[in-house]
Design a protein around this motif. Structure first.
Motif, PDB file in Angstrom:
ATOM      1  N   HIS A   5      33.079  49.236  49.556  1.00  0.00           N
ATOM      2  CA  HIS A   5      33.507  49.742  50.936  1.00  0.00           C
ATOM      3  C   HIS A   5      35.298  49.092  50.521  1.00  0.00           C
ATOM      4  CE1 HIS A   5      30.628  51.732  53.214  1.00  0.00           C
ATOM      5  NE2 HIS A   5      29.928  51.201  52.431  1.00  0.00           N
ATOM      6  N   ILE A  10      40.034  43.221  57.215  1.00  0.00           N
ATOM      7  CA  ILE A  10      39.110  43.975  57.833  1.00  0.00           C
ATOM      8  C   ILE A  10      39.313  42.151  58.241  1.00  0.00           C
ATOM      9  CG2 ILE A  10      37.059  44.107  55.943  1.00  0.00           C
ATOM     10  CD1 ILE A  10      36.423  40.927  55.401  1.00  0.00           C
ATOM     11  N   ILE A  21      32.902  47.947  59.669  1.00  0.00           N
ATOM     12  CA  ILE A  21      32.515  48.070  58.313  1.00  0.00           C
ATOM     13  C   ILE A  21      31.959  46.437  57.675  1.00  0.00           C
ATOM     14  CG2 ILE A  21      34.961  47.254  57.444  1.00  0.00           C
ATOM     15  CD1 ILE A  21      35.283  48.158  54.872  1.00  0.00           C
ATOM     16  N   THR A  25      27.973  48.001  55.833  1.00  0.00           N
ATOM     17  CA  THR A  25      27.606  47.133  55.162  1.00  0.00           C
ATOM     18  C   THR A  25      26.311  46.126  55.180  1.00  0.00           C
ATOM     19  OG1 THR A  25      30.340  47.091  54.286  1.00  0.00           O
ATOM     20  CG2 THR A  25      28.384  46.048  52.937  1.00  0.00           C
ATOM     21  N   GLU A  36      29.490  46.594  48.893  1.00  0.00           N
ATOM     22  CA  GLU A  36      30.077  45.614  48.621  1.00  0.00           C
ATOM     23  C   GLU A  36      31.345  45.805  49.332  1.00  0.00           C
ATOM     24  OE1 GLU A  36      31.110  44.344  44.873  1.00  0.00           O
ATOM     25  OE2 GLU A  36      28.943  43.495  44.763  1.00  0.00           O
ATOM     26  N   ILE A  37      32.537  44.858  49.450  1.00  0.00           N
ATOM     27  CA  ILE A  37      33.759  45.263  50.118  1.00  0.00           C
ATOM     28  C   ILE A  37      34.733  44.992  49.442  1.00  0.00           C
ATOM     29  CG2 ILE A  37      35.514  45.051  51.977  1.00  0.00           C
ATOM     30  CD1 ILE A  37      33.141  45.201  53.928  1.00  0.00           C
ATOM     31  N   THR A  39      39.221  43.814  50.045  1.00  0.00           N
ATOM     32  CA  THR A  39      40.146  44.071  51.156  1.00  0.00           C
ATOM     33  C   THR A  39      41.231  42.789  49.747  1.00  0.00           C
ATOM     34  OG1 THR A  39      40.575  43.821  53.230  1.00  0.00           O
ATOM     35  CG2 THR A  39      38.730  42.482  52.342  1.00  0.00           C
ATOM     36  N   VAL A  63      31.965  39.803  50.142  1.00  0.00           N
ATOM     37  CA  VAL A  63      33.825  40.579  50.231  1.00  0.00           C
ATOM     38  C   VAL A  63      34.512  39.910  48.837  1.00  0.00           C
ATOM     39  CG1 VAL A  63      35.431  40.699  51.670  1.00  0.00           C
ATOM     40  CG2 VAL A  63      32.952  41.539  52.731  1.00  0.00           C
TER      41      VAL A  63
END
Length: 391
Positions: A5, A10, A21, A25, A36-37, A39, A63
């Motif tokens: 993602h 976030i 999000i 997740t 996973e994220i 950002t 993350v």
């Protein structure tokens, strides 16, 4: 299945999408998906205090945070540029089966789609309401150029566009993009009930136990329609109620809100809670009697969902995507963006507390049945699978 993602930020300051999000997740992981994220450490005018350039456990979710370029010019900061994130995506994007990109008009989102195209990795784009009619009317010329030169190709090459409401899907269809689309709403992890929340909230507000409490809880931004809600409440100032404004925004807009409250004659019965989270947020949602969100445009409105989960009737304007659900299931009041119309529905709420309670009870039941993150994540896995393994 391994899913990445991608979102510019976030930070809670950016509203419901940041929360959604993380919860999506987490729910996908519970479905057996390795999600996973990636950002940046963007936090509006500030930066998040988090470890950078490595995967960390952040609110029970893996993350990757990368440093945001932070020049003094706000508009440049808002584009959320990160050279380190660029390098990482180029090196690692092929390790994922599918990329889920959030947002349209930022460096991070644009970069992720472009690299995915070059590397031939399937991706989905979730515009977060940024392709809706109201959003495109703001800074129209710049956005039209950006879409024409850059994002149209990115959108047309995506495997699908993820909308969170039929209203958002319908408005975006007028732009004639080639990619397929689907509607999948946000879900909700319902917090535990707070015993005697109504009593505890009124103790905090220092008002009588039977005082009606009307709650606005959202990011403070001109599109949220407080310039309609506050004057509407002023028109029913002869009735007893306390108004709670929870959220934060720019100092200039917060000053505007104070001016509106004074002009409407309700400053002395308004409680400014500022930004809230955790137990304080839960107390406001569970202890209030009516939740009001009179936005010009809202592609979903996660706070509306949270209020309904708390068993509260909702007063929404037709620009809020969830207004159609509120109307269909009789979960509150849906008004046009008009001071008189909003004021009339506030009157209806104050005149019929039992009816309002029945609306709230229906809302709580609907959320429990249809809006759990488990249900939403199961559907999301089906969509990912259909993209990766066409039938």
């Amino acid at each position: 299945m391994k899913v990445l993602h991608v979102i510019p930020s976030i930070a809670p300051v950016h509203g419901g999408a940041s929360r959604a999000i993380l919860e999506m997740t987490k729910a996908l992981q519970e479905q057996g998906v390795k999600a996973e994220i990636v950002t940046t450490n963007d936090n509006g005018s500030d930066l998040l205090d988090v470890p950078l350039q490595k995967c960390i456990e952040y609110e029970q979710v893996p993350v990757w945070f990368f440093p945001r370029f932070s020049p003094p010019i706000a508009s440049v900061r808002g584009f959320v540029f990160s050279s380190q994130l660029t390098t990482w995506l180029w090196r690692h994007i092929a390790e994922y089966n599918i990329i889920h990109v959030y947002g349209m008009f930022s460096y991070v989102s644009t970069l992720a789609m472009a690299i995915a195209r070059i590397k031939n990795i399937p991706y989905i784009i979730r515009p977060q309401g940024q392709l809706g009619e109201w959003a495109l009317q703001q800074r129209t010329f710049k956005k039209q150029i950006y879409i024409t030169l850059i994002q149209r190709a990115n959108l047309n090459c995506s495997r699908a566009v993820h909308f969170t409401s039929e209203q958002e899907q319908e408005e975006t269809s007028k732009l004639n993009f080639k990619s397929a689309s689907f509607v999948l709403r946000n879900g909700l992890f319902t917090p535990p009930p707070i015993p005697e929340a109504g009593y505890k909230l009124r103790q905090l507000l220092k008002v009588p136990e039977d005082e009606p409490v009307i709650l606005f809880l959202s990011r403070l931004h001109p599109k949220k329609g407080l310039d309609y809600l506050i004057p509407a409440l002023g028109k029913v100032a002869n009735r007893r109620f306390t108004f709670v404004v929870a959220g934060s925004g720019s100092p200039e807009y917060e000053d505007t809100i104070d001016t509106l409250l004074v002009s409407a004659g309700i400053r002395d019965r308004t409680y400014r809670a500022g930004f809230v989270s955790g137990e304080m947020k839960d107390l406001l949602l569970q202890g209030a009697d009516l939740f009001a969100l009179t936005s010009y445009s809202e592609n979903f409105g996660i706070a509306v969902l949270e209020a309904m989960a708390a068993g509260k009737p909702v007063l929404a304007t037709s620009g809020v995507a969830l207004a159609s659900v509120v109307k269909q299931y009789q979960l509150g009041y849906v008004a046009q963006l008009d001071v008189e119309a909003i004021a009339q529905f506030v009157q209806d709420f104050l005149n019929s507390p039992q009816q309002a309670k029945e609306m709230g009870d229906r809302a709580r039941k609907l959320i429990a049945e249809q809006y759990t993150w488990e249900r939403i994540a199961t559907k999301m896995v089906e969509i990912y699978t259909d993209i990766l393994i066409p039938k």
